[in-house]
Write a protein that holds these residues in place. Structure first.
Motif, PDB file in Angstrom:
ATOM      1  N   ILE A  83     -10.076   7.985   7.406  1.00 16.64           N
ATOM      2  CA  ILE A  83      -9.778   7.589   6.030  1.00 16.64           C
ATOM      3  C   ILE A  83      -9.542   6.082   5.999  1.00 16.64           C
ATOM      4  CG2 ILE A  83      -7.947   7.670   4.263  1.00 16.64           C
ATOM      5  CD1 ILE A  83      -7.915  10.682   4.577  1.00 16.64           C
ATOM      6  N   GLY A  84     -10.150   5.430   5.002  1.00 23.26           N
ATOM      7  CA  GLY A  84      -9.929   4.001   4.774  1.00 23.26           C
ATOM      8  C   GLY A  84      -9.099   3.835   3.519  1.00 23.26           C
ATOM      9  N   LEU A  85      -8.517   2.661   3.382  1.00 25.98           N
ATOM     10  CA  LEU A  85      -7.647   2.408   2.238  1.00 25.98           C
ATOM     11  C   LEU A  85      -7.949   1.020   1.691  1.00 25.98           C
ATOM     12  CD1 LEU A  85      -4.981   2.728   0.533  1.00 25.98           C
ATOM     13  CD2 LEU A  85      -3.741   1.989   2.541  1.00 25.98           C
ATOM     14  N   THR A  86      -8.106   0.945   0.375  1.00 26.78           N
ATOM     15  CA  THR A  86      -8.227  -0.363  -0.270  1.00 26.78           C
ATOM     16  C   THR A  86      -7.268  -0.348  -1.454  1.00 26.78           C
ATOM     17  OG1 THR A  86      -9.713  -1.926  -1.360  1.00 26.78           O
ATOM     18  CG2 THR A  86     -10.243   0.394  -1.628  1.00 26.78           C
ATOM     19  N   THR A 182       1.806   8.359   6.998  1.00 19.74           N
ATOM     20  CA  THR A 182       1.998   8.607   8.434  1.00 19.74           C
ATOM     21  C   THR A 182       3.359   9.228   8.754  1.00 19.74           C
ATOM     22  OG1 THR A 182       2.730   6.312   8.733  1.00 19.74           O
ATOM     23  CG2 THR A 182       0.412   6.774   9.182  1.00 19.74           C
ATOM     24  N   GLY A 183       4.014   9.798   7.746  1.00 17.13           N
ATOM     25  CA  GLY A 183       5.237  10.551   8.046  1.00 17.13           C
ATOM     26  C   GLY A 183       6.478  10.153   7.285  1.00 17.13           C
ATOM     27  N   VAL A 234      -7.788   2.019  14.449  1.00 22.92           N
ATOM     28  CA  VAL A 234      -6.998   3.220  14.161  1.00 22.92           C
ATOM     29  C   VAL A 234      -5.536   2.797  14.054  1.00 22.92           C
ATOM     30  CG1 VAL A 234      -6.287   5.487  14.974  1.00 22.92           C
ATOM     31  CG2 VAL A 234      -8.658   4.758  15.273  1.00 22.92           C
ATOM     32  N   ILE A 235      -4.980   2.957  12.841  1.00 20.64           N
ATOM     33  CA  ILE A 235      -3.606   2.515  12.568  1.00 20.64           C
ATOM     34  C   ILE A 235      -2.629   3.643  12.902  1.00 20.64           C
ATOM     35  CG2 ILE A 235      -2.024   1.810  10.728  1.00 20.64           C
ATOM     36  CD1 ILE A 235      -4.552   0.594   9.297  1.00 20.64           C
ATOM     37  N   GLY A 236      -2.995   4.870  12.518  1.00 22.25           N
ATOM     38  CA  GLY A 236      -2.137   6.030  12.735  1.00 22.25           C
ATOM     39  C   GLY A 236      -2.840   7.238  12.149  1.00 22.25           C
ATOM     40  N   THR A 237      -2.181   8.399  12.186  1.00 22.85           N
ATOM     41  CA  THR A 237      -2.822   9.591  11.606  1.00 22.85           C
ATOM     42  C   THR A 237      -1.965  10.127  10.465  1.00 22.85           C
ATOM     43  OG1 THR A 237      -1.744  10.970  13.252  1.00 22.85           O
ATOM     44  CG2 THR A 237      -4.008  10.294  13.732  1.00 22.85           C
ATOM     45  N   ILE A 249      -6.120   7.076   9.962  1.00 24.33           N
ATOM     46  CA  ILE A 249      -6.297   6.014   8.961  1.00 24.33           C
ATOM     47  C   ILE A 249      -6.806   4.827   9.782  1.00 24.33           C
ATOM     48  CG2 ILE A 249      -5.158   4.482   7.306  1.00 24.33           C
ATOM     49  CD1 ILE A 249      -2.952   6.638   7.064  1.00 24.33           C
ATOM     50  N   SER A 250      -8.055   4.416   9.535  1.00 24.90           N
ATOM     51  CA  SER A 250      -8.638   3.439  10.469  1.00 24.90           C
ATOM     52  C   SER A 250      -9.307   2.259   9.774  1.00 24.90           C
ATOM     53  CB  SER A 250      -9.628   4.135  11.403  1.00 24.90           C
ATOM     54  OG  SER A 250     -10.571   4.881  10.667  1.00 24.90           O
TER      55      SER A 250
END
Length: 510
Positions: A83-86, A182-183, A234-237, A249-250
């Protein structure tokens, strides 16, 4: 990755709406969902969002988009790889580490409540408005996150206390979303990416880290700041409690680091490669992208226009001249010119290339002949004039090498974003520039850009595939200028006159 179905999701968290789009291996959207959320205007010039409502909008969009793609026969549950984020940039949230709750509403990028803080700093600092430009590329302005943080530290008791106790976390919207995805409390990762960090006024453009001198000068504690990562890694899941879990989340990019964008505001970025060009004409030096922890850093010159599509929303929501944003084209087409009416949407001041937060909106040239079609057309023209002003500044700063020419040697403007579906707007843009405007078949390139960054990090695509697929996209629409040079010149002069009338109006009596 071949054989099985492969998907990459993209969270596109904008100023007025949130979307989630799921792309397949060939970068075609297979499911998407979009929702608008509440804009709060507590006082004139103030704009806020509820961070919790934004979070829920993301949750809803992911769930609905996955449902739609699944209903269309795609096995998203097993095929979603990343998943990407903008996101809308600069908008500022401070929340409690221990409870996970925001300590105040998000202060939106276009909010101007920090004007007095800006004036005070400009007077006190030896370099005035450009005191920090050398380090971070940005002038002191209400636009950037650092000033919003100062306002929160000075005016919100809960923020002050949390900072003293070591319980406060600061972030732009990407940081707030990633921490929660991420939690959240106890587990959430506190990170931002280089493109969002470059818009806080706190990041050093050369070493891509928080600038200690700026932090000390402003009195902002470094403990509240997130870790800075690249745009593609990869930042985290995604943690429990979300419609999809365990997915990396990458990719993360501020929402204008994709193309010239017509949305709520309009933003024009010119990639200057690995060189930082300091502007002499009111533009910002900023980071374009860094596609991996060890990838080269690309920089850009940027012109930011605060109010573009938002002026259309104003006609719809505040004046009631149109019922939907789409109606403006039809209304404006009922006349063949604005009838000498010029509209400057300086609702919260003007950004590039003027940087005047004392400006306010004006509509001039009104006569008894003026009707709502003229005003609608003047609003569309205002978006295009502002773009022209920024492009003119860019050409002065970057010289000839800054111009994207086609094989006929013409300057070409490539556009994207929701407002570009308006054919009349695109034609006016071409006419006022005197050069062609190219609109891609897929106008929502910001979401696709974040998906590409995420897919790149986990091996769904290679860099070559991404850059060659951009070339291969379906045929774009080209708008060519039809307005004569003489008329264009006169219109531009009239626009400049209208802009000069907006200055020094911030203290008009209520």
């Amino acid at each position: 990755m071949s054989g099985e179905e492969v998907f990459v999701g993209s969270i596109d968290q904008g100023t007025t709406s949130t979307r989630f789009i799921i792309y397949d291996r060939s970068a075609k959207p297979v499911g998407s969902h979009q929702v608008e959320f509440t804009q709060f205007y507590p006082q004139s010039g103030w704009v806020e969002h509820d961070p919790t409502e934004i979070l829920e909008s993301v949750r809803l969009c992911i769930a609905k988009a996955v449902d739609k793609a699944t209903a269309a026969g795609h096995n998203v549950d097993s095929g979603l790889k990343a998943i990407g984020l903008t996101n809308q940039r600069e908008t500022t949230v401070i929340w409690s580490k221990s409870t996970g709750s925001p300590l105040y509403n998000a202060i939106v990028w276009m909010d101007v409540r920090t004007s007095p803080i800006c004036r005070k700093l400009e007077k006190e600092l030896p370099g005035g408005r450009t005191h920090f430009t050398e380090a971070c590329g940005l002038p002191i302005s209400t636009y950037f996150s650092a000033l919003k943080v100062l306002w929160l530290l000075e005016n919100v008791e809960a923020v002050k206390k949390a900072v003293e106790k070591g319980d406060a976390l600061f972030g732009t919207i990407d940081t707030w979303l990633i921490w929660n995805l991420t939690g959240g409390k106890g587990k959430g990762l506190h990170v931002t990416d280089v493109s969002n960090a470059s818009r806080t006024m706190l990041m050093n453009l050369k070493n891509l880290d928080w600038d200690k001198t700026i932090l000390e000068t402003l009195g902002i504690p470094s403990e509240i700041l997130p870790k800075i990562v690249s745009n593609s890694e990869v930042i985290g899941t995604i943690g429990k409690g979300w419609p999809v879990t365990g997915i990396p989340i990458s990719g993360c990019l501020g929402d204008q680091h994709a193309a010239m964008h017509h949305g709520t505001g309009a933003f024009i970025l010119l990639n200057t490669g690995e060189e930082i060009i300091q502007s002499n004409h009111g533009l910002l030096s900023t980071l374009a992208y860094k596609l991996g922890p060890n990838a080269p850093t690309n920089y850009a010159l940027e012109g930011s226009i605060a109010i573009a599509g938002a002026a259309v929303q104003w006609l719809r929501d505040s004046l009631g001249i149109i019922k939907t944003a789409g109606e403006i084209e039809e209304l404006a087409l009922q006349v063949d010119s604005s009838g000498g009416v010029y509209f400057v949407p300086a609702f919260n001041g003007l950004f590039a290339p003027w940087w005047r937060d004392d400006a306010r909106g004006v509509c001039i040239g009104i006569t008894r002949f003026t009707n709502k079609s003229h005003i609608a057309r003047a609003v569309l023209e205002s978006m295009c004039f502002q773009v022209k002003d920024v492009l003119d500044s860019m050409n002065k700063d970057a010289g000839e090498k800054g111009e994207a020419k086609n094989d006929k040697g013409e300057f070409v403007l490539r556009v994207d974003g929701g407002a570009t579906v308006n054919n009349l707007l695109m034609q006016i843009q071409a006419d006022l520039l005197g050069s062609p405007v190219v609109r891609p078949a897929d106008i929502e390139t910001t979401a696709l850009g974040a998906a590409y960054a995420a897919g790149l990090a986990v091996g769904v695509w290679t860099e070559n595939e991404i850059f060659s697929s951009v070339e291969k996209q379906e045929k774009p629409t080209v708008f060519r200028p039809v307005l004569g040079e003489e008329v264009r010149k006169k219109k531009v002069e009239s626009w400049c006159k209208a802009v000069s009338r907006t200055f020094d109006l911030a203290d008009l009596s209520l």
